[in-house]
Enzyme design. Structure first.
Site, PDB file in Angstrom:
ATOM      1  N   LYS A 252     -13.555  -8.548  11.641  1.00 16.63           N
ATOM      2  CA  LYS A 252     -12.006  -8.397  11.157  1.00 16.63           C
ATOM      3  C   LYS A 252     -12.917  -8.482   9.676  1.00 16.63           C
ATOM      4  O   LYS A 252     -12.270  -9.667   9.710  1.00 16.63           O
ATOM      5  CB  LYS A 252     -10.886  -8.655  11.910  1.00 16.63           C
ATOM      6  CG  LYS A 252      -9.584  -8.467  11.241  1.00 16.63           C
ATOM      7  CD  LYS A 252      -8.613  -8.435  11.993  1.00 16.63           C
ATOM      8  CE  LYS A 252      -7.200  -8.344  12.098  1.00 16.63           C
ATOM      9  NZ  LYS A 252      -7.128  -8.152   9.330  1.00 16.63           N
ATOM     10  N   ARG A 272      -4.553   2.241   1.987  1.00 16.50           N
ATOM     11  CA  ARG A 272      -3.573   2.004   3.232  1.00 16.50           C
ATOM     12  C   ARG A 272      -2.395   3.478   3.369  1.00 16.50           C
ATOM     13  O   ARG A 272      -1.412   3.566   3.850  1.00 16.50           O
ATOM     14  CB  ARG A 272      -3.474   1.101   4.084  1.00 16.50           C
ATOM     15  CG  ARG A 272      -2.791   1.027   5.406  1.00 16.50           C
ATOM     16  CD  ARG A 272      -3.569  -0.042   6.280  1.00 16.50           C
ATOM     17  NE  ARG A 272      -1.862  -0.467   6.938  1.00 16.50           N
ATOM     18  CZ  ARG A 272      -1.517  -1.949   7.700  1.00 16.50           C
ATOM     19  NH1 ARG A 272      -2.935  -2.367   7.867  1.00 16.50           N
ATOM     20  NH2 ARG A 272      -0.816  -2.091   8.090  1.00 16.50           N
ATOM     21  N   GLU A 302     -13.418  -1.443   4.691  1.00 16.71           N
ATOM     22  CA  GLU A 302     -12.127  -2.804   4.559  1.00 16.71           C
ATOM     23  C   GLU A 302     -12.851  -3.419   2.928  1.00 16.71           C
ATOM     24  O   GLU A 302     -14.610  -3.397   3.106  1.00 16.71           O
ATOM     25  CB  GLU A 302     -12.614  -3.458   5.462  1.00 16.71           C
ATOM     26  CG  GLU A 302     -11.513  -4.831   4.934  1.00 16.71           C
ATOM     27  CD  GLU A 302     -10.063  -4.655   5.876  1.00 16.71           C
ATOM     28  OE1 GLU A 302     -10.064  -3.784   5.791  1.00 16.71           O
ATOM     29  OE2 GLU A 302      -8.852  -5.792   5.360  1.00 16.71           O
ATOM     30  N   ARG A 419      -0.846   3.625  16.126  1.00 21.25           N
ATOM     31  CA  ARG A 419      -1.009   2.456  15.926  1.00 21.25           C
ATOM     32  C   ARG A 419      -1.310   3.027  18.514  1.00 21.25           C
ATOM     33  O   ARG A 419      -0.588   2.194  18.948  1.00 21.25           O
ATOM     34  CB  ARG A 419       0.059   1.001  16.612  1.00 21.25           C
ATOM     35  CG  ARG A 419       0.327   1.046  15.042  1.00 21.25           C
ATOM     36  CD  ARG A 419       0.890  -0.330  15.854  1.00 21.25           C
ATOM     37  NE  ARG A 419       1.067  -0.813  14.076  1.00 21.25           N
ATOM     38  CZ  ARG A 419       0.310  -1.996  13.088  1.00 21.25           C
ATOM     39  NH1 ARG A 419      -0.274  -2.136  13.144  1.00 21.25           N
ATOM     40  NH2 ARG A 419       0.632  -2.073  11.800  1.00 21.25           N
TER      41      ARG A 419
END
Ligand code: AMP
Length: 568
Positions: A252, A272, A302, A419
């Site tokens: 991550k 985002r 990312e 989500r």
């Protein structure tokens, strides 16, 4: 259509706090709309264009006050006085229009088309004479407005409708109005919204009552799309339980989400929160053209900052200033370079990849990217169902200066904006939260003129912002030390909706990362919790207010904190 009809809907919707009543009211209104009224959908959300469009109304309180003064013939000083006593510019407009109306009765009827026509001219205005032109466009509307219309016109202008209609209210209302018999309609409507980010385009289909047509909404290269979001788990056991074994585990990376679109030679980069950052990251445009094969694609990645000399990854706050930089972009690029870590693909060579499995999608990512460390790579990944291996990988990620790991279901499709539980994150117990600023207080002495204390809020499932504490530390006095009180004050100023003495009320727009010493239960805040010693870490210009830390996550952190004390 008369603007009054919309203003009445706003009034009726804000008269109730009950969600179901709001849906009932709105669905009746939606049925009464004809296809040509489709753009009203934008106004329902306080906008004039689809969400992906960057043109916003952007009128300051001061311009609104000047326009009220011009339209009613009452001096600015008086209007300002009224604002201070009533505390709401919309109500000031309503009140003063009422008084005026008793004297002059001759007005034109205000139509929604006229309102949209004038409002849509506002974002285009630039350069000399802008304020004057804006003023006359607004004044023209206000002079024809009834008191109720004036109230909502002004609230729309300053971006503070306060009618309690959110995207989710519209979703349920569309389902109720046009697909009463279909239980899954709300889900299908949500998917269509997430893919198109255009509520009027969704209305077009709903109005025809053809539920199948929602599937025809396609991704378009160059038009931003909402990123799929992750849920949080505390252990690998929990993660495997939710996702199944084996699953993909990836580093991550601690940067910001970048969705990359390429259509022949056109490369567009979005955050985002759907903001276009292509100009800010010219090096990324170059990497995409040079190192990724394919004519057209949409990649999910990312962007991570690193130190040019030591080659060590740096934390998000170091590169956050690049996101909104408008000038000296080259300087900042040299100082704060980024590496792109690609982890997904949504579209490839004319075809949507959303319904392909993650396993298939990652295969393509690996096939088309030519890895160049410190420029563009694909995310480090293992596939395992073994907790021990997963833990080792996690340790390595932390050693490599990354935030933690992501666990991903190999068979899952890509669901924009949700989500949905296809993707879980595990991070160490770092105490940071993304919160939104909802108020503050001007300082005194050395800090007078600046807001020196900020009221912070988290969000609940209904999308309501609940206060959780006041932050007065982490900001600096001098610019070379980090974010100053003055800079943060400037950030929030455009969103001030009300002032009362030293207190200010701020529209929930500015998201920040905050650290704290402890979470406590507290009856003093609507969230039920209070942060002890909250401290500013950085602005999160890449995040939308709806996506901040939820009160449920805070309750979870609170419980966890308790357990940690108990068991040492
Ligand atoms: P959070 O912001 O804590 O909700 O964590 C989710 C975010 O982690 C995503 O929105 C991405 O910006 C970021 N991220 C970093 N590395 C990855 C990865 N390998 N896969 C997916 N998201 C990632």
């Amino acid at each position: 259509m008369r603007y009054l009809k919309l203003a009445e809907l706003y009034r009726d919707s804000s008269a109730t706090t009950k969600r179901l009543e709001k849906i009932e009211i709105l669905s009746k209104f939606l049925i009464s709309l004809s296809q040509k009224d489709r753009d009203v959908m934008y106004l329902l959300l306080g906008d004039i264009y689809p969400e992906y469009d960057e043109r916003r109304i952007g009128i300051s309180n001061q311009i609104a006050i000047k326009a009220i003064s011009k339209a009613t013939g009452i001096e600015i000083k008086e209007v300002n006085k009224k604002w201070k006593s009533i505390g709401d510019i919309g109500l000031v407009a309503e009140n003063l229009t009422k008084n005026k109306k008793q004297i002059t009765l001759a007005t034109n009827i205000l139509t929604i088309e006229k309102v949209l026509e004038n409002l849509r001219k506002l974002p285009k205005l630039e350069g000399k004479g802008t304020v004057g032109k804006k003023l006359s466009l607004i004044t023209e509307l206000l002079t024809s407005a009834t008191p109720l219309e004036a109230l909502y016109l002004v609230r729309t202008l300053i971006g503070d409708l306060r009618i309690g209609i959110k995207e989710s209210t519209i979703k349920h209302s569309l389902a109720k109005a046009f697909f009463k018999k279909d239980e899954n309609a709300a889900i299908k409507i949500q998917e269509a919204i997430d893919k198109s980010n255009d509520i009027a385009a969704v209305f077009d289909i709903a109005k025809k009552k053809k539920i199948k047509d929602f599937e025809k909404i396609h991704l378009q290269v160059g038009k931003p799309i909402k990123a799929m979001l992750a849920q949080k788990v505390k252990t690998f056991e929990e993660g495997f339980k939710a996702l199944g074994k084996p699953c993909a585990i990836e580093y991550k990376y601690d940067g910001f989400r970048m969705i990359i679109h390429k259509n022949n030679e056109d490369v567009t980069l979005f955050t985002r929160s759907l903001e276009n950052v292509t100009k800010q990251f010219p090096e990324v445009v170059e990497y995409i053209k040079k190192y990724v094969k394919g004519k057209s694609f949409i990649l999910d990645s990312e962007a991570v900052g690193f130190n040019k000399k030591t080659k060590k990854y740096t934390a998000f706050q170091d590169i956050s200033q690049r996101i909104r930089r408008k000038y000296n972009i080259k300087d900042l690029q040299d100082k704060l370079p980024v590496e792109v870590n690609v982890f997904d693909i949504l579209y490839y060579e004319g075809k949507s990849m959303l319904n392909e499995t993650f396993k298939e999608r990652t295969k393509i990512v690996k096939k088309i990217i030519k890895k160049h460390p410190y420029k563009i790579i694909y995310s480090k990944q293992i596939i395992t169902g073994d907790e021990k291996k997963a833990r080792e990988f996690y340790k390595q990620a932390l050693k490599d200066n990354q935030e933690g790991i992501m666990m991903k279901n190999l068979d899952a499709i890509y669901q924009p904006g949700r989500r949905v539980g296809h993707m879980m994150k595990i991070k160490p117990e770092v105490k940071d939260l993304d919160l939104v600023i909802v108020g503050g207080e001007y300082g005194t002495g050395k800090r007078s003129g600046w807001i020196s204390s900020y009221n912070l809020a988290c969000v609940n499932k209904k999308g309501e912002y609940l206060e959780i504490g006041k932050m007065g530390t982490g900001m600096k006095e001098k610019a070379d030390q980090g974010m100053t009180f003055e800079q943060l004050t400037e950030e929030v100023k455009p969103y001030i909706i009300k002032e009362k003495g030293k207190k200010v009320f701020i529209k929930p727009k500015i998201v920040i990362s905050v650290t704290y010493q402890e979470i406590q239960k507290s009856p003093n805040y609507p969230s039920g919790f209070a942060l002890r010693f909250p401290r500013f870490i950085s602005l999160r210009p890449d995040r939308r207010a709806e996506e901040i830390t939820t009160v449920e996550e805070i309750a979870d952190d609170f419980d966890h904190q308790k357990r940690n004390w108990k068991y040492g």
